[in-house]
Write a protein that holds these residues in place. Structure first.
Motif, PDB file in Angstrom:
ATOM      1  N   MET A   2       0.844  -1.194   0.000  1.00  6.85           N
ATOM      2  CA  MET A   2       0.000   0.000   0.000  1.00  6.85           C
ATOM      3  C   MET A   2       0.878   1.242   0.000  1.00  6.85           C
ATOM      4  SD  MET A   2      -3.034   1.073   2.663  1.00  6.85           S
ATOM      5  CE  MET A   2      -4.013  -0.371   2.234  1.00  6.85           C
ATOM      6  N   SER A   3       0.572   2.212  -0.882  1.00  6.56           N
ATOM      7  CA  SER A   3       1.347   3.449  -0.974  1.00  6.56           C
ATOM      8  C   SER A   3       1.102   4.327   0.248  1.00  6.56           C
ATOM      9  CB  SER A   3       0.965   4.215  -2.242  1.00  6.56           C
ATOM     10  OG  SER A   3       1.268   3.453  -3.393  1.00  6.56           O
ATOM     11  N   GLU A   4       2.086   5.173   0.537  1.00  5.45           N
ATOM     12  CA  GLU A   4       1.975   6.064   1.685  1.00  5.45           C
ATOM     13  C   GLU A   4       2.320   7.491   1.273  1.00  5.45           C
ATOM     14  OE1 GLU A   4       4.547   6.993   5.653  1.00  5.45           O
ATOM     15  OE2 GLU A   4       3.943   4.907   5.373  1.00  5.45           O
ATOM     16  N   ILE A   5       1.534   8.430   1.749  1.00  8.11           N
ATOM     17  CA  ILE A   5       1.803   9.852   1.550  1.00  8.11           C
ATOM     18  C   ILE A   5       2.254  10.437   2.879  1.00  8.11           C
ATOM     19  CG2 ILE A   5       0.825  12.116   1.005  1.00  8.11           C
ATOM     20  CD1 ILE A   5      -1.152  10.759  -0.830  1.00  8.11           C
ATOM     21  N   THR A   6       3.423  11.045   2.889  1.00  5.96           N
ATOM     22  CA  THR A   6       3.889  11.765   4.068  1.00  5.96           C
ATOM     23  C   THR A   6       3.568  13.232   3.886  1.00  5.96           C
ATOM     24  OG1 THR A   6       5.707  10.220   4.499  1.00  5.96           O
ATOM     25  CG2 THR A   6       5.878  12.410   5.468  1.00  5.96           C
ATOM     26  N   VAL A   7       2.833  13.802   4.818  1.00  3.76           N
ATOM     27  CA  VAL A   7       2.471  15.216   4.772  1.00  3.76           C
ATOM     28  C   VAL A   7       3.438  15.986   5.655  1.00  3.76           C
ATOM     29  CG1 VAL A   7       0.679  16.929   5.207  1.00  3.76           C
ATOM     30  CG2 VAL A   7       0.053  14.662   4.368  1.00  3.76           C
ATOM     31  N   LEU A   8       4.191  16.896   5.054  1.00  4.69           N
ATOM     32  CA  LEU A   8       5.180  17.708   5.747  1.00  4.69           C
ATOM     33  C   LEU A   8       4.596  19.086   6.040  1.00  4.69           C
ATOM     34  CD1 LEU A   8       7.966  18.849   6.597  1.00  4.69           C
ATOM     35  CD2 LEU A   8       8.549  18.957   4.163  1.00  4.69           C
ATOM     36  N   LYS A  15      -7.861   7.240   1.924  1.00  2.00           N
ATOM     37  CA  LYS A  15      -7.578   5.831   2.201  1.00  2.00           C
ATOM     38  C   LYS A  15      -8.736   4.957   1.753  1.00  2.00           C
ATOM     39  CE  LYS A  15      -5.991   2.615   5.720  1.00  2.00           C
ATOM     40  NZ  LYS A  15      -5.470   2.424   7.092  1.00  2.00           N
ATOM     41  N   ALA A  16      -9.957   5.443   1.980  1.00  2.00           N
ATOM     42  CA  ALA A  16     -11.132   4.679   1.566  1.00  2.00           C
ATOM     43  C   ALA A  16     -11.274   4.636   0.045  1.00  2.00           C
ATOM     44  CB  ALA A  16     -12.387   5.284   2.197  1.00  2.00           C
ATOM     45  N   THR A  17     -10.894   5.722  -0.623  1.00  2.00           N
ATOM     46  CA  THR A  17     -11.082   5.816  -2.075  1.00  2.00           C
ATOM     47  C   THR A  17      -9.923   5.218  -2.858  1.00  2.00           C
ATOM     48  OG1 THR A  17     -12.336   7.875  -1.746  1.00  2.00           O
ATOM     49  CG2 THR A  17     -11.566   7.395  -3.980  1.00  2.00           C
ATOM     50  N   TYR A  18      -8.701   5.532  -2.453  1.00  2.00           N
ATOM     51  CA  TYR A  18      -7.525   5.119  -3.226  1.00  2.00           C
ATOM     52  C   TYR A  18      -6.667   4.071  -2.527  1.00  2.00           C
ATOM     53  CZ  TYR A  18      -8.768   9.513  -5.514  1.00  2.00           C
ATOM     54  OH  TYR A  18      -9.451  10.521  -6.141  1.00  2.00           O
ATOM     55  N   GLY A  19      -6.983   3.747  -1.272  1.00  2.65           N
ATOM     56  CA  GLY A  19      -6.197   2.766  -0.544  1.00  2.65           C
ATOM     57  C   GLY A  19      -4.804   3.235  -0.224  1.00  2.65           C
ATOM     58  N   VAL A  20      -4.660   4.520   0.084  1.00  2.37           N
ATOM     59  CA  VAL A  20      -3.349   5.081   0.377  1.00  2.37           C
ATOM     60  C   VAL A  20      -3.265   5.454   1.852  1.00  2.37           C
ATOM     61  CG1 VAL A  20      -4.127   7.393  -0.318  1.00  2.37           C
ATOM     62  CG2 VAL A  20      -1.690   6.890  -0.266  1.00  2.37           C
ATOM     63  N   ASP A  21      -2.155   5.105   2.491  1.00  2.78           N
ATOM     64  CA  ASP A  21      -1.941   5.440   3.896  1.00  2.78           C
ATOM     65  C   ASP A  21      -1.325   6.830   4.031  1.00  2.78           C
ATOM     66  OD1 ASP A  21      -2.956   3.269   5.248  1.00  2.78           O
ATOM     67  OD2 ASP A  21      -1.106   2.088   5.039  1.00  2.78           O
ATOM     68  N   PRO A  25      -5.423  24.506   0.852  1.00  2.00           N
ATOM     69  CA  PRO A  25      -6.603  23.661   1.119  1.00  2.00           C
ATOM     70  C   PRO A  25      -6.262  22.168   1.084  1.00  2.00           C
ATOM     71  CG  PRO A  25      -7.107  25.382  -0.498  1.00  2.00           C
ATOM     72  CD  PRO A  25      -5.631  25.389  -0.317  1.00  2.00           C
ATOM     73  N   PRO A  26      -6.398  21.452   2.200  1.00  2.00           N
ATOM     74  CA  PRO A  26      -6.047  20.022   2.231  1.00  2.00           C
ATOM     75  C   PRO A  26      -6.835  19.181   1.236  1.00  2.00           C
ATOM     76  CG  PRO A  26      -6.287  20.884   4.459  1.00  2.00           C
ATOM     77  CD  PRO A  26      -6.787  21.950   3.527  1.00  2.00           C
ATOM     78  N   GLN A  27      -8.071  19.576   0.911  1.00  2.00           N
ATOM     79  CA  GLN A  27      -8.887  18.784   0.000  1.00  2.00           C
ATOM     80  C   GLN A  27      -8.304  18.701  -1.407  1.00  2.00           C
ATOM     81  OE1 GLN A  27      -9.881  21.450   1.670  1.00  2.00           O
ATOM     82  NE2 GLN A  27     -10.927  22.947   0.352  1.00  2.00           N
ATOM     83  N   MET A  28      -7.390  19.596  -1.733  1.00  2.00           N
ATOM     84  CA  MET A  28      -6.762  19.555  -3.054  1.00  2.00           C
ATOM     85  C   MET A  28      -5.806  18.370  -3.201  1.00  2.00           C
ATOM     86  SD  MET A  28      -5.986  23.575  -3.919  1.00  2.00           S
ATOM     87  CE  MET A  28      -5.513  23.184  -5.611  1.00  2.00           C
ATOM     88  N   LEU A  29      -5.461  17.730  -2.076  1.00  2.00           N
ATOM     89  CA  LEU A  29      -4.555  16.585  -2.129  1.00  2.00           C
ATOM     90  C   LEU A  29      -5.119  15.448  -2.982  1.00  2.00           C
ATOM     91  CD1 LEU A  29      -3.129  16.256   1.508  1.00  2.00           C
ATOM     92  CD2 LEU A  29      -1.836  16.681  -0.584  1.00  2.00           C
ATOM     93  N   GLU A  30      -6.433  15.310  -3.015  1.00  2.00           N
ATOM     94  CA  GLU A  30      -7.040  14.245  -3.807  1.00  2.00           C
ATOM     95  C   GLU A  30      -6.769  14.446  -5.294  1.00  2.00           C
ATOM     96  OE1 GLU A  30     -11.003  12.867  -2.565  1.00  2.00           O
ATOM     97  OE2 GLU A  30     -10.928  14.404  -1.005  1.00  2.00           O
ATOM     98  N   GLU A  31      -6.964  15.648  -5.775  1.00  2.00           N
ATOM     99  CA  GLU A  31      -6.680  15.951  -7.179  1.00  2.00           C
ATOM    100  C   GLU A  31      -5.193  15.863  -7.471  1.00  2.00           C
ATOM    101  OE1 GLU A  31      -7.637  19.394 -10.552  1.00  2.00           O
ATOM    102  OE2 GLU A  31      -8.301  19.656  -8.467  1.00  2.00           O
ATOM    103  N   MET A  32      -4.380  16.265  -6.512  1.00  2.00           N
ATOM    104  CA  MET A  32      -2.930  16.192  -6.685  1.00  2.00           C
ATOM    105  C   MET A  32      -2.481  14.734  -6.795  1.00  2.00           C
ATOM    106  SD  MET A  32      -2.084  19.141  -3.860  1.00  2.00           S
ATOM    107  CE  MET A  32      -0.331  19.360  -4.086  1.00  2.00           C
ATOM    108  N   GLY A  57      -3.239  13.333 -10.144  1.00  2.00           N
ATOM    109  CA  GLY A  57      -2.318  13.836 -11.160  1.00  2.00           C
ATOM    110  C   GLY A  57      -1.051  13.002 -11.245  1.00  2.00           C
ATOM    111  N   ILE A  58      -0.612  12.474 -10.110  1.00  2.00           N
ATOM    112  CA  ILE A  58       0.600  11.644 -10.103  1.00  2.00           C
ATOM    113  C   ILE A  58       0.266  10.182 -10.393  1.00  2.00           C
ATOM    114  CG2 ILE A  58       2.445  10.727  -8.645  1.00  2.00           C
ATOM    115  CD1 ILE A  58       2.618  13.404  -7.256  1.00  2.00           C
ATOM    116  N   ALA A  59      -0.698   9.623  -9.668  1.00  2.00           N
ATOM    117  CA  ALA A  59      -0.995   8.185  -9.768  1.00  2.00           C
ATOM    118  C   ALA A  59      -1.671   7.815 -11.087  1.00  2.00           C
ATOM    119  CB  ALA A  59      -1.876   7.767  -8.596  1.00  2.00           C
ATOM    120  N   GLU A  60      -2.518   8.687 -11.618  1.00  2.00           N
ATOM    121  CA  GLU A  60      -3.285   8.350 -12.808  1.00  2.00           C
ATOM    122  C   GLU A  60      -2.767   9.046 -14.074  1.00  2.00           C
ATOM    123  OE1 GLU A  60      -7.366   9.180 -11.972  1.00  2.00           O
ATOM    124  OE2 GLU A  60      -7.414   7.920 -10.173  1.00  2.00           O
TER     125      GLU A  60
END
Length: 313
Positions: free
Chosen positions: A1-7, A32-38, A103-110, A113-116
């Motif tokens: 499972m992929s992991e995102i570290t938020v700095l 995590k629920a949508t993309y399975g990312v920790d 805005p933290p919600q922009m992380l989903e679109e970000m 952009g990388i994964a897809e």
């Protein structure tokens, strides 16, 4: 499972963190629920003078995903970013401020952009500067225009530090271990494909900005000297130009004295010209001094930061 570290660099963010943490946790749970990312979180306390460290300790005690790094003093945001990147362990690393201007919600679109879409980095840029003083906005735009004209490294106008990067790009950034750091330039210099997301300026959720006009001015000078040698070339050209003008004036003075025999006339204008030359010389010395000071600091090889406390040693 992929992991995102938020700095998250923090300097006197005691008031903002209670708003930021629940918001980023909501986004982490949804992704995590949508993309399975920790998710994991790194908060860097940049020598805060308020209760920021205490808040971070409380967050770490209640959430094993939270790690905090506390500096021995205030080393600046650039040092905090570098420290966070060094300690980040995720497959992807996101950088953002604690004041919710990013805005933290922009992380989903970000992430999409990388994964897809296959980008190495997804960054953000403000299309408006609503809420900022007009003078500050004017000089900010002027800085971006200037540095993009005199530097080979393109720095996007309005670019924020808020971005999501792949591990490969993070490693490339860490390989640039210079003491005088200008992250906006470093992010561009290392290359990699970047997608830009635009959004309107968001006001701080709490607290006050730590960036005064004077600090921004010094930061802009750091950026120019770090990614362009054009000021040195300009100083050299000015020296050649004034030597040429001085030679012409010598000829004019000699001819004028021989023809009219009036060596005293023109004294006020000559004094103005001497002051002008003196000012230009001091300006050129100042430009040279800026580059020399950066070289001096690099050769001392001091650490970018000193870590005082860490909850996961």
């Amino acid at each position: 499972m992929s992991e995102i570290t938020v700095l998250v660099p923090c300097y006197n963010e005691q008031e903002s963190l209670p708003y930021f943490y629940p918001e980023i946790c909501k986004v982490a749970g949804r992704m995590k629920a949508t993309y399975g990312v920790d998710f994991s979180f790194i908060f860097v306390d940049d020598g805060s003078k308020d209760g920021t460290l205490g808040v971070l300790k409380e967050l770490a005690a209640g959430d094993e995903r939270v790690r905090y790094l506390s500096f021995s003093r205030n080393f600046g945001k650039e040092a905090a970013i570098f420290a966070g990147l060094q300690h980040a362990t995720g497959d992807y690393v996101a950088m953002m401020d604690a004041d919710l201007q990013d805005p933290p919600q922009m992380l989903e679109e970000m992430y999409r952009g990388i994964a897809e879409e296959g980008y190495d980095c997804v960054g953000t840029r403000r299309v408006t500067r609503k809420g900022e003083p007009k003078v500050r906005s004017f000089f900010a735009r002027l800085f971006y225009k200037l540095i993009n004209k005199i530097s080979d490294t393109e720095i996007v106008d309005g670019a924020r530090d808020f971005r999501l990067m792949t591990r490969q790009m993070v490693d490339a950034i860490l390989s640039m271990s210079e003491y005088n750091r200008f992250s906006k330039g470093i992010f561009s210099w290392v290359g990699f494909s970047t997608k830009w997301l635009e959004y309107e300026n968001v006001e701080r959720v709490a607290g006050e900005t730590k960036w005064s006009f004077w600090k921004l001015l010094l930061y802009s000078i750091d950026g120019i000297t770090a990614f362009s040698t054009a000021p040195l070339a300009i100083a050299s050209l000015m020296g050649v130009l004034f030597c040429f003008l001085a030679a012409i004036l010598i000829v004019v003075v000699i001819v004028k004295t021989l023809v009219w025999g009036d060596p005293v006339a023109g004294y006020p204008s000559m004094m103005c010209f001497i002051f002008l030359i003196g000012g230009i010389q001091l300006l050129c010395l100042g430009i040279l001094g800026q580059y020399l000071s950066k070289t001096y600091l690099e050769t001392k090889r001091r650490p970018v930061y000193i870590l005082k406390e860490d909850n996961k040693k």
